[in-house]
Each structure stands twice: as C-alpha cells, then as structure tokens.
Design a protein around this motif. Structure first.
Motif, PDB file in Angstrom:
ATOM      1  N   VAL A 110      41.283  39.598  36.218  1.00  0.00           N
ATOM      2  CA  VAL A 110      42.414  38.685  36.421  1.00  0.00           C
ATOM      3  C   VAL A 110      43.223  39.213  37.606  1.00  0.00           C
ATOM      4  N   PRO A 111      42.884  38.798  38.825  1.00  0.00           N
ATOM      5  CA  PRO A 111      43.632  39.287  39.989  1.00  0.00           C
ATOM      6  C   PRO A 111      45.001  38.627  40.078  1.00  0.00           C
ATOM      7  N   THR A 112      45.981  39.402  40.510  1.00  0.00           N
ATOM      8  CA  THR A 112      47.321  38.848  40.711  1.00  0.00           C
ATOM      9  C   THR A 112      47.625  38.647  42.191  1.00  0.00           C
ATOM     10  N   ILE A 113      46.724  39.094  43.043  1.00  0.00           N
ATOM     11  CA  ILE A 113      46.809  38.858  44.481  1.00  0.00           C
ATOM     12  C   ILE A 113      45.416  38.496  44.980  1.00  0.00           C
ATOM     13  N   ALA A 114      45.356  37.857  46.142  1.00  0.00           N
ATOM     14  CA  ALA A 114      44.070  37.484  46.735  1.00  0.00           C
ATOM     15  C   ALA A 114      43.869  38.263  48.023  1.00  0.00           C
ATOM     16  N   SER A 115      44.019  39.585  47.939  1.00  0.00           N
ATOM     17  CA  SER A 115      43.999  40.418  49.137  1.00  0.00           C
ATOM     18  C   SER A 115      42.606  40.870  49.541  1.00  0.00           C
ATOM     19  N   ASN A 116      41.613  40.675  48.669  1.00  0.00           N
ATOM     20  CA  ASN A 116      40.233  41.024  49.008  1.00  0.00           C
ATOM     21  C   ASN A 116      39.294  40.311  48.050  1.00  0.00           C
ATOM     22  N   ASP A 117      37.986  40.512  48.250  1.00  0.00           N
ATOM     23  CA  ASP A 117      36.991  39.771  47.476  1.00  0.00           C
ATOM     24  C   ASP A 117      36.350  40.599  46.372  1.00  0.00           C
ATOM     25  N   SER A 118      37.031  41.654  45.922  1.00  0.00           N
ATOM     26  CA  SER A 118      36.454  42.516  44.891  1.00  0.00           C
ATOM     27  C   SER A 118      36.331  41.869  43.505  1.00  0.00           C
ATOM     28  N   PRO A 119      37.161  40.875  43.134  1.00  0.00           N
ATOM     29  CA  PRO A 119      37.113  40.397  41.747  1.00  0.00           C
ATOM     30  C   PRO A 119      35.742  39.942  41.256  1.00  0.00           C
ATOM     31  N   THR A 120      34.941  39.318  42.104  1.00  0.00           N
ATOM     32  CA  THR A 120      33.677  38.758  41.627  1.00  0.00           C
ATOM     33  C   THR A 120      32.518  39.742  41.678  1.00  0.00           C
ATOM     34  N   SER A 121      32.690  40.895  42.296  1.00  0.00           N
ATOM     35  CA  SER A 121      31.554  41.771  42.579  1.00  0.00           C
ATOM     36  C   SER A 121      31.266  42.744  41.438  1.00  0.00           C
ATOM     37  N   ALA A 230      38.524  33.166  49.864  1.00  0.00           N
ATOM     38  CA  ALA A 230      38.812  34.594  49.971  1.00  0.00           C
ATOM     39  C   ALA A 230      38.320  35.386  48.773  1.00  0.00           C
ATOM     40  N   VAL A 231      38.310  34.774  47.605  1.00  0.00           N
ATOM     41  CA  VAL A 231      37.915  35.503  46.390  1.00  0.00           C
ATOM     42  C   VAL A 231      36.457  35.229  46.024  1.00  0.00           C
ATOM     43  N   LEU A 232      36.119  33.977  45.769  1.00  0.00           N
ATOM     44  CA  LEU A 232      34.778  33.654  45.278  1.00  0.00           C
ATOM     45  C   LEU A 232      33.732  33.611  46.385  1.00  0.00           C
ATOM     46  N   LEU A 233      33.955  32.790  47.408  1.00  0.00           N
ATOM     47  CA  LEU A 233      32.935  32.627  48.444  1.00  0.00           C
ATOM     48  C   LEU A 233      32.701  33.933  49.196  1.00  0.00           C
ATOM     49  N   SER A 234      33.770  34.617  49.548  1.00  0.00           N
ATOM     50  CA  SER A 234      33.625  35.878  50.264  1.00  0.00           C
ATOM     51  C   SER A 234      32.958  36.932  49.395  1.00  0.00           C
ATOM     52  N   GLY A 235      33.308  36.952  48.105  1.00  0.00           N
ATOM     53  CA  GLY A 235      32.694  37.921  47.202  1.00  0.00           C
ATOM     54  C   GLY A 235      31.201  37.714  47.056  1.00  0.00           C
ATOM     55  N   LEU A 236      30.795  36.463  46.883  1.00  0.00           N
ATOM     56  CA  LEU A 236      29.364  36.169  46.799  1.00  0.00           C
ATOM     57  C   LEU A 236      28.673  36.509  48.113  1.00  0.00           C
ATOM     58  N   ALA A 237      29.349  36.231  49.230  1.00  0.00           N
ATOM     59  CA  ALA A 237      28.753  36.453  50.547  1.00  0.00           C
ATOM     60  C   ALA A 237      28.476  37.919  50.809  1.00  0.00           C
ATOM     61  N   PHE A 238      29.435  38.790  50.500  1.00  0.00           N
ATOM     62  CA  PHE A 238      29.210  40.191  50.854  1.00  0.00           C
ATOM     63  C   PHE A 238      28.165  40.841  49.959  1.00  0.00           C
TER      64      PHE A 238
END
Length: 349
Positions: A110-121, A230-238
């Motif tokens: 449960v991220p409280t900021i969208a500062s990087n794409d770590s949540p989905t990884s 920033a969260v989902l698409l970027s996380g899947l991409a990296f």
C-alpha cells in the motif's frame, strides 16, 4: 532461443478511496492476523484507519532504512501472521518484501507516495546503514496485492510524483539498452511483446499528462493515468524488460554525499540523461528529455550539487559499472565514457 517471461502482481487496485477496499482485498489471500510494516508518516496518516479496517492487524515500526538488520528485526515480528502489508514509501515497502522472503508469507503493498515503481516488483533493494546500495533480494513471486489510493497519493508533496515520473521515464531507454546488450530481464528471460507495448504506453502517458498531473490538486484522469504509468506500467517494464545504465548510475550516485538527499527517481533522472549522453541518443534527444525533466522539477546537471571534479565523476562511474546490468547497453563502456557523459550534462546551459 531464450524463453520470454513476464511477471506481475496478482491484483492491482487503484483509485481514490481504494484504501476502503483493504479488508476485502486482503481476504482474497486468506484469513488471519496481518503484520503491517509501516513508516512513521504513513502510520500517522493511515494507522488508525488500517486498524479499523483490519482489527487483527499489528502495526510494526519501521526504522527508516531498508537494511539487512531492519529486515531481520521486522521479519521476527511477523510470526503468527497470515500476510504482511508494506505501507508507506519505497523503503518500508522493500522492508516488507524482505520480511516476506524470510517468513515465506504473501505480501501486500500500500504505497502512500508514487515516487518509484517498487510496489509491483518482486525485488527489495537493501541499503547499508550509511545509505549506500548494498544489493537486492528477490521474492519467489511478485506481491499478492498492490493497492494504490490516489487520494492519498495526491495529498503527498509533488516532489514525490516528479521522482516517480523520473524513474518511469528511464524505462524506454533502459529497455532499449537491455535489448541491444542482449541482457535478460529480472526473471531470467527476454521481454515479451506486452512488455514492449507497456514501455511505449507509459512514455506516451508521461509526456502527454505529466505536467497536468503535477498541477492537479486532487485525482483526475490525467493524474490517474500518470500514477498508473509510474507505479504499474513502469514496474512491469523494468522487471520484465530489464535495466541498463540509468539504474547502474544510481549505485554510483548513492556513494556521493552531495547526492544523498536525492530521491531514487531523482537519481534515475540523472542516470537516464547520463545513459543518453554516453552515446545512446543524439543531442536533440538529450535536450528534449532534459527539458521535460526540468519542467517537472527534476535535476538534470551535477553542478548545482557542487559536483564538477573528475575524481568524483570517476568514482561514481566505477561503482556504476559494477552493477549487474551495466553491460545492458549497445556497446561496452569504460569509466572514461561515463565521466565524459556526466561532464556533458554539466556543460549544458
């Protein structure tokens, strides 16, 4: 021929008020006590609400840095839980992932900021006590749940969203570097066609809606698209595409005191520009990206941080080239190449 692999969280839930779905979403993955690793800011913001939604939850303190010691301490406190939740910024989230690796429990984010794409990884970045990158740990699978309440995200300082955009904007360049260097993604496979499409869609959203999202005072369509990018698409991409020089540079940057106050995505923005300046893109492409990053308040040069000497550039370059994905590039790089690339950024007016 190398196998193609894509990894992703089991469930992704996003929107204003999404936190109110927390109990029903957690219940999908079983019943029982919930161990919540939560940073101090998130605890003040959401602690009471989480206890109302999940009466069996135990809120565990997070010490501020995702170190091996912090992970071990929090993992010991998750005994008897059915699931772990990581709530807050990226380092609390990664600590929850690290605890899940040790305990063998599923983890929800449960991220409280969208500062990087770590949540989905499925990756947790571990730091030394003095805040340098030590390495990464990997869960067997991606998080069971990623729940993003955009009303909460919208209430955070816009610096965090800008950093998330900076992190996400690296992915087209890093995927190109990984493909050119014949590197594998974080699952040991080649990127799928879906991954290639995700990267292009994320880039289009960020360029079209980035400024509008930064200006939004509450969630709207542009804000929702940018947060998802920033969260989902970027996380899947990296994870399913691969990283390259931009994130390799972060390892070098993290060793320099002058850059210690930067967020991960702010470092990645500098790393992406370094990757382009090292030869992947031409001067026009470098200028266009730098202008966009500057427009949302991201750093594009080293001089404002007092970094102009070759010795510091060389130290960052040497550490960066020790990263496992530094070879994901269209040509082999030496420290001199990266030193010159960083100097070029300083020479831009």
């Amino acid at each position: 021929m190398t196998i193609r692999i894509l990894g992703a969280p089991q469930r992704y839930v996003q929107g204003p008020g999404a936190i109110d779905r927390l109990a029903e979403e957690v219940a999908i993955f079983g019943s029982g006590p919930v161990a919540v690793i939560i940073d101090p800011v998130a605890r003040q913001l959401l602690g009471e609400r989480i206890l109302q939604l999940l009466p069996q939850a135990r809120l565990l303190e997070f010490g501020g840095e995702c170190t091996a010691g912090e992970i071990d301490a929090r993992a010991a406190e998750t005994q008897g839980a059915a699931i772990i939740l990581g709530v807050g910024g990226g380092k609390a989230i990664d600590t929850a992932k690290g605890a899940a690796i040790i305990s063998g429990l599923p983890v929800g984010i449960v991220p409280t900021i969208a500062s990087n794409d770590s949540p989905t990884s499925h990756i947790a970045v571990v730091y030394t006590p003095d805040h340098a990158v030590e390495g990464v740990r990997r869960m067997r699978t991606n998080p069971a749940l990623v729940l993003v309440d955009t009303a909460i995200i919208a209430g955070a300082p816009r610096r965090f969203l800008a950093a998330g955009i900076g992190d996400a904007m690296s992915k087209p360049y890093e995927l190109a570097g990984a493909v050119a260097g014949k590197g594998l993604n974080f699952f040991g496979g080649q990127p799928t066609e879906l991954t290639l499409a995700i990267v292009e869609r994320a880039r289009a959203i960020l360029l079209a809606d980035g400024l509008a999202a930064m200006a939004a005072t509450k969630p709207n369509e542009a804000f929702e698209r940018v947060v998802e990018a920033a969260v989902l698409l970027s996380g899947l991409a990296f994870e399913s595409g691969g990283l390259s020089i931009a994130h390799s540079m972060v390892r070098g940057f993290s060793t320099v005191p002058q850059l210690s106050g930067l967020l991960h995505g702010e470092m990645v923005a500098l790393g992406t520009l370094t990757q382009i300046a090292a030869g992947q893109g031409d001067e026009a492409e470098l200028g266009d990206l730098a202008q966009f990053l500057e427009s949302i308040g991201l750093p594009t040069r080293f001089a404002p941080f007092g970094i102009t000497d070759e010795a510091t550039f060389r130290r960052m370059a040497e550490v960066a080239l020790g990263a496992p994905y530094a070879s994901n590039y269209y040509r082999s790089l030496e420290p001199d190449d990266l030193v010159r690339a960083m100097q070029l950024l300083n020479e831009r007016i």
